[in-house]
Design a protein around this motif. Structure first.
Motif, PDB file in Angstrom:
ATOM      1  N   ALA A 171     -14.122   5.798   9.400  1.00  0.00           N
ATOM      2  CA  ALA A 171     -14.026   3.983  10.013  1.00  0.00           C
ATOM      3  C   ALA A 171     -14.948   4.885  11.167  1.00  0.00           C
ATOM      4  CB  ALA A 171     -13.099   3.084   9.781  1.00  0.00           C
ATOM      5  N   VAL A 172     -13.686   4.597  12.201  1.00  0.00           N
ATOM      6  CA  VAL A 172     -14.044   5.820  13.420  1.00  0.00           C
ATOM      7  C   VAL A 172     -15.114   6.355  14.265  1.00  0.00           C
ATOM      8  CG1 VAL A 172     -12.549   6.603  16.360  1.00  0.00           C
ATOM      9  CG2 VAL A 172     -11.429   4.853  14.073  1.00  0.00           C
ATOM     10  N   TYR A 173     -15.421   7.484  13.266  1.00  0.00           N
ATOM     11  CA  TYR A 173     -16.403   8.579  13.625  1.00  0.00           C
ATOM     12  C   TYR A 173     -16.769   7.938  12.337  1.00  0.00           C
ATOM     13  CZ  TYR A 173     -19.433  12.666  11.823  1.00  0.00           C
ATOM     14  OH  TYR A 173     -20.521  13.428  12.184  1.00  0.00           O
ATOM     15  N   LEU A 174     -17.723   7.404  11.775  1.00  0.00           N
ATOM     16  CA  LEU A 174     -19.070   6.404  11.463  1.00  0.00           C
ATOM     17  C   LEU A 174     -19.460   5.559  12.885  1.00  0.00           C
ATOM     18  CD1 LEU A 174     -18.538   5.748   7.895  1.00  0.00           C
ATOM     19  CD2 LEU A 174     -19.889   7.766   8.677  1.00  0.00           C
ATOM     20  N   GLY A 175     -18.752   4.464  13.013  1.00  0.00           N
ATOM     21  CA  GLY A 175     -18.530   3.254  14.693  1.00  0.00           C
ATOM     22  C   GLY A 175     -19.332   4.416  15.215  1.00  0.00           C
ATOM     23  N   GLN A 176     -18.522   5.883  15.791  1.00  0.00           N
ATOM     24  CA  GLN A 176     -18.893   7.107  16.912  1.00  0.00           C
ATOM     25  C   GLN A 176     -20.315   6.793  16.646  1.00  0.00           C
ATOM     26  OE1 GLN A 176     -16.051   9.571  17.042  1.00  0.00           O
ATOM     27  NE2 GLN A 176     -14.570   8.194  18.476  1.00  0.00           N
ATOM     28  N   ILE A 177     -20.801   7.404  16.042  1.00  0.00           N
ATOM     29  CA  ILE A 177     -21.860   7.478  14.712  1.00  0.00           C
ATOM     30  C   ILE A 177     -23.339   6.429  15.296  1.00  0.00           C
ATOM     31  CG2 ILE A 177     -23.810   8.385  13.505  1.00  0.00           C
ATOM     32  CD1 ILE A 177     -21.915  10.787  13.774  1.00  0.00           C
ATOM     33  N   PHE A 178     -22.491   5.719  15.119  1.00  0.00           N
ATOM     34  CA  PHE A 178     -23.829   4.201  14.727  1.00  0.00           C
ATOM     35  C   PHE A 178     -23.850   3.733  16.057  1.00  0.00           C
ATOM     36  CE2 PHE A 178     -24.174  -0.637  13.974  1.00  0.00           C
ATOM     37  CZ  PHE A 178     -25.617  -0.290  13.264  1.00  0.00           C
ATOM     38  N   GLY A 179     -22.763   4.205  16.974  1.00  0.00           N
ATOM     39  CA  GLY A 179     -23.073   3.269  18.422  1.00  0.00           C
ATOM     40  C   GLY A 179     -23.746   4.969  19.085  1.00  0.00           C
ATOM     41  N   ILE A 180     -23.641   5.973  18.513  1.00  0.00           N
ATOM     42  CA  ILE A 180     -24.567   7.025  19.240  1.00  0.00           C
ATOM     43  C   ILE A 180     -26.155   6.696  18.937  1.00  0.00           C
ATOM     44  CG2 ILE A 180     -25.246   9.932  19.427  1.00  0.00           C
ATOM     45  CD1 ILE A 180     -22.339   9.663  19.398  1.00  0.00           C
ATOM     46  N   GLY A 216     -22.285   1.106  21.119  1.00  0.00           N
ATOM     47  CA  GLY A 216     -23.600   0.771  21.188  1.00  0.00           C
ATOM     48  C   GLY A 216     -24.207  -0.244  22.433  1.00  0.00           C
ATOM     49  N   ALA A 217     -23.602  -1.342  22.111  1.00  0.00           N
ATOM     50  CA  ALA A 217     -24.173  -2.381  23.361  1.00  0.00           C
ATOM     51  C   ALA A 217     -23.440  -2.037  24.867  1.00  0.00           C
ATOM     52  CB  ALA A 217     -23.462  -3.775  22.852  1.00  0.00           C
ATOM     53  N   THR A 236     -13.156  -3.215   4.498  1.00  0.00           N
ATOM     54  CA  THR A 236     -13.258  -3.457   5.511  1.00  0.00           C
ATOM     55  C   THR A 236     -12.933  -2.364   6.449  1.00  0.00           C
ATOM     56  OG1 THR A 236     -10.838  -4.433   5.197  1.00  0.00           O
ATOM     57  CG2 THR A 236     -11.197  -4.230   6.875  1.00  0.00           C
ATOM     58  N   ALA A 237     -13.010  -1.242   5.972  1.00  0.00           N
ATOM     59  CA  ALA A 237     -13.148   0.070   7.038  1.00  0.00           C
ATOM     60  C   ALA A 237     -15.310   0.139   7.439  1.00  0.00           C
ATOM     61  CB  ALA A 237     -13.198   1.659   6.198  1.00  0.00           C
ATOM     62  N   ILE A 238     -15.888  -0.576   6.332  1.00  0.00           N
ATOM     63  CA  ILE A 238     -17.432  -0.395   6.264  1.00  0.00           C
ATOM     64  C   ILE A 238     -17.254  -1.807   7.697  1.00  0.00           C
ATOM     65  CG2 ILE A 238     -19.863  -0.396   5.469  1.00  0.00           C
ATOM     66  CD1 ILE A 238     -18.300   0.564   2.759  1.00  0.00           C
ATOM     67  N   ALA A 239     -17.517  -2.577   6.996  1.00  0.00           N
ATOM     68  CA  ALA A 239     -17.886  -3.797   8.231  1.00  0.00           C
ATOM     69  C   ALA A 239     -16.900  -2.993   9.347  1.00  0.00           C
ATOM     70  CB  ALA A 239     -16.787  -4.934   8.189  1.00  0.00           C
ATOM     71  N   ALA A 240     -15.718  -2.933   9.961  1.00  0.00           N
ATOM     72  CA  ALA A 240     -14.615  -2.664  11.178  1.00  0.00           C
ATOM     73  C   ALA A 240     -15.581  -1.209  12.022  1.00  0.00           C
ATOM     74  CB  ALA A 240     -13.588  -2.062  11.065  1.00  0.00           C
ATOM     75  N   ALA A 241     -15.990  -0.408  10.635  1.00  0.00           N
ATOM     76  CA  ALA A 241     -17.198   0.807  11.218  1.00  0.00           C
ATOM     77  C   ALA A 241     -18.230   0.332  12.113  1.00  0.00           C
ATOM     78  CB  ALA A 241     -17.365   2.298  10.693  1.00  0.00           C
ATOM     79  N   ILE A 255      -7.512   1.329  17.982  1.00  0.00           N
ATOM     80  CA  ILE A 255      -6.903   0.747  17.382  1.00  0.00           C
ATOM     81  C   ILE A 255      -6.990  -0.482  16.249  1.00  0.00           C
ATOM     82  CG2 ILE A 255      -4.485  -0.224  17.737  1.00  0.00           C
ATOM     83  CD1 ILE A 255      -4.410   1.437  20.589  1.00  0.00           C
ATOM     84  N   GLY A 256      -7.258  -1.758  16.961  1.00  0.00           N
ATOM     85  CA  GLY A 256      -7.946  -2.361  15.671  1.00  0.00           C
ATOM     86  C   GLY A 256      -8.800  -1.442  14.642  1.00  0.00           C
ATOM     87  N   VAL A 257      -9.974  -0.922  15.095  1.00  0.00           N
ATOM     88  CA  VAL A 257      -9.837  -1.078  13.538  1.00  0.00           C
ATOM     89  C   VAL A 257      -9.071  -0.269  12.495  1.00  0.00           C
ATOM     90  CG1 VAL A 257     -11.728   0.939  12.336  1.00  0.00           C
ATOM     91  CG2 VAL A 257     -12.511  -0.396  14.543  1.00  0.00           C
TER      92      VAL A 257
END
Length: 176
Positions: free
Chosen positions: A114-123, A72-73, A59-64, A83-85
């Protein structure tokens, strides 16, 4: 003077003709559909720690990925998404793994990741659009550029998102 001895059992459950059958008007006689019948036993406690950890990691991978894709979008972060993640990771861990206290702690750590990876992915998505290269190239070939951009953009709100996600994951695992 002789006294009569009462019959064994509950003297209030017997009518004039003997025991009262269920559904005959006696609300304390038991039977299906009776609101006064005793509650059924509690379901067995789930305790699948390994399965809960695996579900939380997936779930963490998918949420990230989803969090990073949204960030990013729209080219910005949303605190409610962080918070949802966290909450989703904790909730899934609790639902699958049960009420093991280890799941709440691991869910909080996974939410931070997950939040860190999500931020990296967005950047990386934003950088890929900016430089006209694929996202995979930004993530794998220019990862130092992405992490430098993350370091330059972090502020108090970034760490607030981390804290809220970890708290939501811990709470979600406890409430599931």
């Amino acid at each position: 003077m002789s006294q009569s001895v009462p019959p064994p059992g509950n003297p209030y459950a017997n009518g004039p003709g003997g025991p009262v059958p269920p559904g005959s008007g006696n609300p304390f006689a038991g039977g299906p559909g009776n609101p006064f019948a005793p509650a059924p036993p509690a379901p067995p406690v789930r305790d699948a720690l390994g399965l809960g950890l695996a579900a939380a990691a997936g779930t963490a991978i998918a949420a990230a990925a989803i969090y990073g894709g949204i960030a990013g979008a729209i080219e910005r972060e949303i605190s409610f998404a962080a918070i949802g993640v966290g909450f989703v990771i904790g909730w899934v861990a609790g639902k699958v793994g049960g009420r093991n206290p280890i799941l709440a702690v691991v869910s909080a750590v996974l939410a931070l990741a997950a939040v860190y990876l999500g931020q990296i992915f967005g950047i990386a998505i934003i950088g890929a659009d900016e430089f006209g290269v694929p996202v995979t190239e930004m993530l794998f070939d220019n990862f130092s550029l992405v992490t430098d951009a993350w370091n330059a953009s972090k502020d108090v709100m970034t760490f607030l998102f981390f804290a809220l996600a970890a708290f939501a994951a811990f709470s979600g695992a406890k409430k599931a």
